[in-house]
Design an enzyme around this catalytic site. Structure first.
Site, PDB file in Angstrom:
ATOM      1  CG  HIS A  64      -1.604  -1.269   1.499  1.00  0.00           C
ATOM      2  ND1 HIS A  64      -2.719  -1.652   0.783  1.00  0.00           N
ATOM      3  CD2 HIS A  64      -1.363  -2.265   2.374  1.00  0.00           C
ATOM      4  CE1 HIS A  64      -3.129  -2.831   1.226  1.00  0.00           C
ATOM      5  NE2 HIS A  64      -2.327  -3.232   2.183  1.00  0.00           N
ATOM      6  CD  GLN A  77      -1.095   1.264   4.607  1.00  0.00           C
ATOM      7  OE1 GLN A  77      -0.336   0.448   5.118  1.00  0.00           O
ATOM      8  NE2 GLN A  77      -2.367   0.984   4.350  1.00  0.00           N
ATOM      9  CG  HIS A  79      -1.801  -9.943   5.948  1.00  0.00           C
ATOM     10  ND1 HIS A  79      -0.468  -9.677   6.093  1.00  0.00           N
ATOM     11  CD2 HIS A  79      -2.354  -8.802   5.462  1.00  0.00           C
ATOM     12  CE1 HIS A  79      -0.220  -8.428   5.713  1.00  0.00           C
ATOM     13  NE2 HIS A  79      -1.345  -7.879   5.313  1.00  0.00           N
ATOM     14  CG  ASP A  85       0.908  -5.009   4.498  1.00  0.00           C
ATOM     15  OD1 ASP A  85       0.098  -4.301   3.884  1.00  0.00           O
ATOM     16  OD2 ASP A  85       0.585  -5.685   5.494  1.00  0.00           O
TER      17      ASP A  85
HETATM   18 ZN    ZN Z   1      -2.313  -5.116   3.083  1.00  0.00          ZN
END
Ligand code: ZN
Length: 451
Positions: free
Chosen positions: A57, A60, A268, A319
């Site tokens: 992402h 982020q 995940h 991530d």
């Molecule tokens: Zn994620």
């Protein structure tokens, strides 16, 4: 034609010495083994394949380090998510592009050649759709083009706040689409990746929390044969809520209700039992592991050794991009297994070192998850390569698999020297060619976001 000469070359058939690698039109044309370097060859000590980062992402990256203060109660994933929502609520298209470019540049400098961007920041700051539904996916593609990283663009379908079609929360408004508006974003994603070298588009139902069974089925049908990525069992709360809703854990529900196959990447899949692990492996899906973020968020430990015993495939992803490091992801993946099993060299193969086994599996699993049919150094493949410096103390007097072990487990930084994507050398001496410009744009965006 460019010719790279490597004293040590990690091919798909294993290590070879004194190799001349001929590159044409972005691909590895031929590999001469046991050859002497010739005038005009670019000389390198060690060349290994570059690896795909299967889950990011990008936005982020800008909030990395801003959620490390403990609140009044137990801090967990859900309090981190509140910080992330506040950050996402302010980001403009231009700022997204600048932050994504910084993240992608850091990925290249870490030895990644491709990113799977799990992208859900779709709408304007006031939550209304942009005039062009592809405004934000085009910004992601522009950041990939600007830095040269390969892009597998995974626009996210996000419609609900929890299982059973619960209405979304106000903080999720920039992410929310219905099926029609999502289909338009997917179509724009296909268009923007078509202009990139080796661009791929897939679909990403956000999680079983965020989609209904009917929506999931429709999303998966949108791009036949292309990657399908989903967050699946990151948090125990999520597992409990799924059981309360359906009587099944998330992975079990997915395996029983969707045609999970080699298109799928289960990101995940942290909380799973042994039957679920076997089910994922049997389906041919890739487990998307993000050890650094999963540690940062306190998610839990994926039982990787049991999954590999079931012949499961995995790749790694950065991530949340809290710290972008290929060697860091792979080392932490192994170390979490050691800590939980009180053993050493858990993710190993009898014939290979632990580092080499981790690296090889992440190489092939990551590429498969991102819709790339073949990875690694062999004739005909894309020239996605990394040269390693043997000047770093940890790398001195190393050869064969111990080069990978020393890079992953024993070095701080500075081991990645050059990185090529599609035959283009984008990183030299550990620095992206456009580092100053990309970093400046990132700094300007962050000053605006933090004002
Ligand atoms: Zn994620």
């Amino acid at each position: 034609m460019t010719v790279l000469y490597a004293e040590h070359l990690l091919t798909n058939a294993g290590w070879v010495r004194s190799a001349r690698v001929h590159l044409t039109q972005g691909r590895i044309a031929t590999i001469q083994i046991g050859a002497a370097p010739q005038a005009g060859d670019e000389r390198h000590a060690v060349i290994v394949p570059a690896v795909s980062n299967l889950h990011s992402h990008a936005f982020q990256r800008g909030m990395a380090g801003l959620a490390e203060m403990r609140g009044p109660g137990n801090d967990d994933f859900w309090s981190w998510r509140d910080t992330m929502y506040r950050f996402a609520s302010r980001m403009s298209p231009q700022q997204l592009q600048a932050v994504a470019a910084q993240a992608y540049m850091e990925m290249l400098e870490a030895g990644y050649c491709r990113v799977g961007e799990f992208h859900y920041l779709h709408h304007d700051i006031d939550s209304r759709p942009y005039g062009d539904p592809g405004e934000m996916v085009a910004r992601i593609a522009a950041a990939a083009e600007d830095t040269g990283i390969g892009l597998t663009l995974l626009p996210v379908f996000y419609a609900h706040s929890s299982f059973g079609g619960q209405p979304p929360r106000p903080a999720q408004a920039r992410f929310i689409t219905d099926l029609d508006s999502y289909a338009r974003i997917v179509e724009r994603s296909r268009e923007v990746v078509a202009s990139l070298p080796a661009g791929v588009a897939g679909v990403a139902p956000h999680s079983l929390r965020a989609v209904t069974p009917d929506e999931l089925a429709q999303v998966v049908r949108l791009l036949p044969g292309k990657p399908v990525h989903i967050h699946i069992a990151e948090q125990m709360n999520e597992v409990r809520d799924c059981v309360a809703w359906s009587g099944l854990t998330p992975v079990r529900w997915l395996l029983e209700n969707a045609a999970v196959d080699a298109r799928w990447c289960l990101v995940h899949a942290t909380h799973v039992d042994s039957d679920e692990l076997k089910g994922i492996a049997h389906a041919g899906a890739v487990a998307g592991l993000c050890p650094v973020t999963e540690a940062n968020l306190g998610d839990g430990i994926f039982p990787a050794a049991d999954f590999l015993a079931a012949a499961g495939r995995f790749g790694v992803g950065t991530d949340s991009n809290v710290c972008i490091s290929l060697s860091g992801e792979l080392a932490l993946l192994e170390y979490t297994q050691r800590l939980s099993r009180k053993a050493r060299n858990v993710i190993g193969l009898h014939s290979r070192s632990t580092g080499a086994a981790l690296f090889e599996r992440a190489l092939h699993g990551g590429a498969a998850a991102l819709g790339v049919s073949t990875a690694g150094i062999t004739e005909g493949n894309a020239a996605d390569l990394v040269s390693l410096s043997i000047e770093e103390p940890a790398m001195i007097c190393r050869a064969g698999d111990s080069l990978i072990d020393s890079w992953l487990f024993a070095s701080q930084s500075g081991v990645v020297d050059c990185v090529w994507v599609g035959g283009q050398r984008l990183v030299e001496q550990g620095c992206h060619r456009q580092r100053r410009r990309v970093r400046h744009a990132y700094a300007e965006a962050m000053k605006e976001l933090c004002a």
